[in-house]
Design a protein around this motif. Structure first.
Motif, PDB file in Angstrom:
ATOM      1  N   ARG A  45      -2.405   7.013 -30.099  1.00  0.00           N
ATOM      2  CA  ARG A  45      -2.594   6.101 -28.971  1.00  0.00           C
ATOM      3  C   ARG A  45      -2.268   6.782 -27.648  1.00  0.00           C
ATOM      4  O   ARG A  45      -2.848   6.452 -26.610  1.00  0.00           O
ATOM      5  N   THR A  48      -5.292   9.108 -26.796  1.00  0.00           N
ATOM      6  CA  THR A  48      -6.530   8.444 -26.388  1.00  0.00           C
ATOM      7  C   THR A  48      -6.380   7.721 -25.058  1.00  0.00           C
ATOM      8  O   THR A  48      -7.315   7.077 -24.597  1.00  0.00           O
ATOM      9  N   GLY A  49      -5.199   7.799 -24.460  1.00  0.00           N
ATOM     10  CA  GLY A  49      -5.015   7.147 -23.171  1.00  0.00           C
ATOM     11  C   GLY A  49      -4.723   5.662 -23.272  1.00  0.00           C
ATOM     12  O   GLY A  49      -4.784   4.949 -22.281  1.00  0.00           O
ATOM     13  N   TYR A  50      -4.389   5.194 -24.461  1.00  0.00           N
ATOM     14  CA  TYR A  50      -4.083   3.771 -24.605  1.00  0.00           C
ATOM     15  C   TYR A  50      -2.725   3.445 -24.013  1.00  0.00           C
ATOM     16  O   TYR A  50      -2.532   2.406 -23.401  1.00  0.00           O
ATOM     17  N   MET A  51      -1.773   4.362 -24.222  1.00  0.00           N
ATOM     18  CA  MET A  51      -0.476   4.156 -23.598  1.00  0.00           C
ATOM     19  C   MET A  51       0.147   5.493 -23.225  1.00  0.00           C
ATOM     20  O   MET A  51      -0.161   6.518 -23.815  1.00  0.00           O
ATOM     21  N   ARG A  73     -10.707   9.888 -21.559  1.00  0.00           N
ATOM     22  CA  ARG A  73     -11.357   8.817 -22.315  1.00  0.00           C
ATOM     23  C   ARG A  73     -12.869   9.009 -22.408  1.00  0.00           C
ATOM     24  O   ARG A  73     -13.489   8.563 -23.358  1.00  0.00           O
ATOM     25  N   TYR A  78     -12.731   7.435 -30.498  1.00  0.00           N
ATOM     26  CA  TYR A  78     -11.504   6.940 -31.139  1.00  0.00           C
ATOM     27  C   TYR A  78     -11.831   5.850 -32.156  1.00  0.00           C
ATOM     28  O   TYR A  78     -12.545   4.901 -31.865  1.00  0.00           O
TER      29      TYR A  78
ATOM     30  N   GLU B  88      -7.858  -2.332 -27.787  1.00  0.00           N
ATOM     31  CA  GLU B  88      -7.550  -0.909 -27.922  1.00  0.00           C
ATOM     32  C   GLU B  88      -8.775  -0.062 -27.572  1.00  0.00           C
ATOM     33  O   GLU B  88      -8.647   1.007 -26.993  1.00  0.00           O
ATOM     34  N   LEU B  91      -9.434  -0.485 -23.681  1.00  0.00           N
ATOM     35  CA  LEU B  91      -8.494   0.247 -22.844  1.00  0.00           C
ATOM     36  C   LEU B  91      -8.537   1.755 -23.081  1.00  0.00           C
ATOM     37  O   LEU B  91      -7.865   2.504 -22.399  1.00  0.00           O
ATOM     38  N   THR B  92      -9.324   2.200 -24.084  1.00  0.00           N
ATOM     39  CA  THR B  92      -9.496   3.642 -24.248  1.00  0.00           C
ATOM     40  C   THR B  92     -10.922   4.054 -23.911  1.00  0.00           C
ATOM     41  O   THR B  92     -11.308   5.197 -24.128  1.00  0.00           O
ATOM     42  N   ALA B  93     -11.718   3.116 -23.406  1.00  0.00           N
ATOM     43  CA  ALA B  93     -13.045   3.450 -22.885  1.00  0.00           C
ATOM     44  C   ALA B  93     -12.852   3.911 -21.433  1.00  0.00           C
ATOM     45  O   ALA B  93     -11.853   3.559 -20.805  1.00  0.00           O
ATOM     46  N   PRO B  94     -13.786   4.698 -20.920  1.00  0.00           N
ATOM     47  CA  PRO B  94     -13.616   5.190 -19.551  1.00  0.00           C
ATOM     48  C   PRO B  94     -13.887   4.110 -18.517  1.00  0.00           C
ATOM     49  O   PRO B  94     -14.848   4.181 -17.755  1.00  0.00           O
ATOM     50  N   ARG B 244       0.215  -1.509 -21.559  1.00  0.00           N
ATOM     51  CA  ARG B 244       0.247  -0.103 -21.919  1.00  0.00           C
ATOM     52  C   ARG B 244       1.669   0.442 -21.962  1.00  0.00           C
ATOM     53  O   ARG B 244       1.932   1.444 -22.597  1.00  0.00           O
TER      54      ARG B 244
END
Ligand SMILES: Nc1ncnc2c1ncn2[C@@H]1O[C@H](COP(=O)(O)OP(=O)(O)OP(=O)(O)O)[C@@H](O)[C@H]1O
Ligand SMILES: [Mg+2]
Lengths: 310, 246
Positions: A45, A48-51, A73, A78, B88, B91-94, B244
């Motif tokens: 996570r 992948t830039g989720y947190m 991203r 992912y 999820e 929030l992980t898409a650009p 986040r």
């Protein structure tokens, strides 16, 4: 392609991962192997830039996950552990939506292409809520591939699939991994061995070992446990067995079988057989137990004290 | 925040409303209630030919019902994403968190406006029945008031939807917040005088709304509705971002 340095993540007061460092290169499939709660999902996570991490840095596809999250991203595909999908969309609509979000230009063509890759072309117009678990898994994989990402991060990609599908998905991942960087997590040792070029073993939030599957296998083949059944007088064999080179411990279990612990790399079966004969016992069964994942963790954490990298 | 991303998310949200029964249930309830009112008005005009039915009541009943219907529309926007785990992927898409919020909000607003636009058939029919026809200005002002209401309260709904993973919690909190901001916020203003009353009057959505329905479109009212919308959308973005860090 993935460079992780001293990553630490706290959920409130609970530390989920601590001081994780590793790298994965282009054309490499790296496996994250660890038991439940080891911190695999948490690490993914962050990548992948989720947190954000609590401490440490991670560069993915040439960009810092914290400083240039959007750039990361754009370049990462992912598949989250829970395989989140919108049940009220059709497979095709869903892929088109995900492709649009990832700025894919010829999105319908790409949707068709990834559907073919995961062998779901005939399901394009089905509503996701009516798909089986394995099919959803494949749609999730298709979604991760739609923008042809440089880096793929797959959280337990084969969980819930039947054996035939597992084989297909593993082949697909291997194929994808030739040109891209793949990081996948699993708690199945055989899976890590089957598809990964390198395996990182993670336990309690720390990397306890990093090895090629071959080396891992060598370590497993040797070390482990034997069970020995003799017709009678099992107890009387214990001192003689204990004296053998490579044997670290002998115990008698409830069913009267002897459990022999051996050191890693030691092949003691011929000696054990000779000892039984020499002691005039009748040999009924001598069996090698492969080391379970549990055993490896036990061994690794024992070898490395508090679990520092080997 | 690119408009393209906002639009992609808004379009998906808008379309998915038509896949859920709630959309049709809401349209049905709204049209039925206004239809009953309309039938009453029509029979009244038949008995008393001089009676000119006002449009205020159509707008007022619509807004009273939206206070309870709109939360059912906005509750799923982010709560459902969190519940299904699809957040999820979002929030992980650009895509910026702000674009996610605005896209969700826009999808819901466009959907509600689509449903509301179907109620226009009543004023149009009334227009043909009474002499010399309905006041066009009032009609426009009334529907403008409804648009502003939908905009602002949907933004509040998105913000609350960003807080919870649970639809029931979101629904109840949203209704409570709507009732508070619609009915209660202006009460001190209508009771007393002084600074608190002054602020309360300024912050009373319903006061501007009723003025607008009566034909008086005030600049302060417009500014207030627009700034409240922006404030709630920013609040929603901040709440979404805080996920986040949890
Ligand atoms: N959102 C969260 N809030 C608090 N604690 C969490 C959260 N997510 C994970 N944890 C904790 O962090 C630790 C690592 O969890 P993580 O999900 O990363 O493990 P995992 O290796 O993916 O396990 P599994 O194989 O079960 O998926 C666990 O102790 C877990 O309880
Ligand atoms: Mg996990």
């Amino acid at each position: 392609m993935i460079k992780v340095k001293a990553l630490t993540k706290d959920y409130g007061a609970r530390r989920a991962i601590e001081d994780i460092s590793f790298h994965a290169d282009k054309g490499e499939i790296v496996g994250f192997l660890g038991p439940n709660g080891a911190g695999k999902t948490t690490t993914m996570r962050i990548l992948t830039g989720y947190m954000p991490p609590t401490e440490g840095t991670a560069i993915v596809a040439g960009h810092d996950v914290l400083e240039e999250s959007l750039e990361v991203r754009r370049r990462v595909g992912y598949l989250p552990e829970s395989v989140p999908l919108y049940p009220d969309m059709t497979v095709f609509e869903y892929l088109k939506f995900m492709g649009d979000l990832h700025e894919v230009e010829n999105v319908e063509e790409r949707a068709d292409a990834v559907l073919e890759q995961v062998q779901m072309t005939d399901r394009a117009d089905n509503y996701i809520q009516y798909l089986s678990k394995g099919m959803r898994q494949r749609v999730g994989l298709a979604q991760a591939l739609i923008h042809e990402p440089e880096v793929l991060i797959l959280d337990e990609p084969t969980i819930g699939l039947d054996p035939a599908q597992i084989r297909e998905v593993r082949a697909l991942i291997k194929e994808i991994g030739r040109k891209r960087t793949v990081l996948l997590s699993t708690h199945i040792l055989a899976e890590a061995q089957a598809i990964c070029d390198r395996v990182l073993i993670i336990n309690k939030g720390r990397i306890v070992a990093e090895d090629s599957p071959q080396n891992l296998e060598a370590r497993l083949a040797g070390g482990g446990r034997l069970s020995l059944k003799v017709k009678a007088k099992a107890k009387s064999l214990i001192p003689a067995l204990k004296a053998l080179k490579g044997v670290t411990g002998v115990e008698l279990d409830e069913e009267g079988a002897l459990l022999i612990e051996t050191r890693a790399g030691a092949e003691v079966r011929p000696e054990v057989a000779r000892t039984v004969v020499a002691e005039n016992c009748d040999l009924l069964e001598l069996r090698q137990h492969g080391m379970s994942l549990e055993d490896i963790f036990l061994q690794l954490t024992a070898e490395t004290g508090e679990g520092e990298a080997l | 925040m690119t408009l393209r991303n906002v639009w992609i998310i808004a379009r998906k949200e808008y379309n998915s409303y038509f896949n859920t029964p709630i959309a049709y249930a809401m349209a049905a309830v709204l049209l039925f209630a206004i239809g009953v009112l309309f039938a009453g008005d029509v029979s009244y005009t038949m008995i008393f030919p001089d009676f000119v039915p006002g449009l205020e009541r159509v707008v007022q009943i619509a807004v009273a019902m939206l206070i309870f219907i709109l939360p059912a529309i906005t509750m799923r926007l982010l709560s459902d994403e969190a519940r299904q785990g699809t957040i999820e992927l979002l929030l992980t898409a650009p895509v910026n968190d702000g674009a996610v919020v605005v896209g969700k909000w826009l999808g819901a607003v466009l959907f509600v406006l689509t449903v509301l636009s179907t109620t226009l058939i009543y004023p149009i029919m009334l227009n043909g029945m009474v002499q010399p026809g309905l006041d066009r200005g009032l009609l426009l002002a009334g529907y403008l008031a409804l648009v502003l209401f939908t905009m602002t309260f949907s933004a509040l709904g998105v913000a609350i939807s960003a807080m919870f993973d649970n639809l029931v919690a979101t629904f109840i909190t949203t209704i409570a917040a709507f009732v508070l901001f619609w009915y209660f916020i202006g009460i001190p203003g209508s009771l007393g005088s002084g600074a608190v009353a002054e602020v309360s009057r300024y912050m009373s959505f319903i006061r501007y709304f009723e003025a607008m329905v009566g034909g008086a479109i005030q600049l302060t009212g417009l500014v207030y509705y627009f700034s409240a919308t922006a404030f709630f959308l920013i609040l929603a973005t901040v709440i979404l971002q805080s996920r986040r860090w949890r």
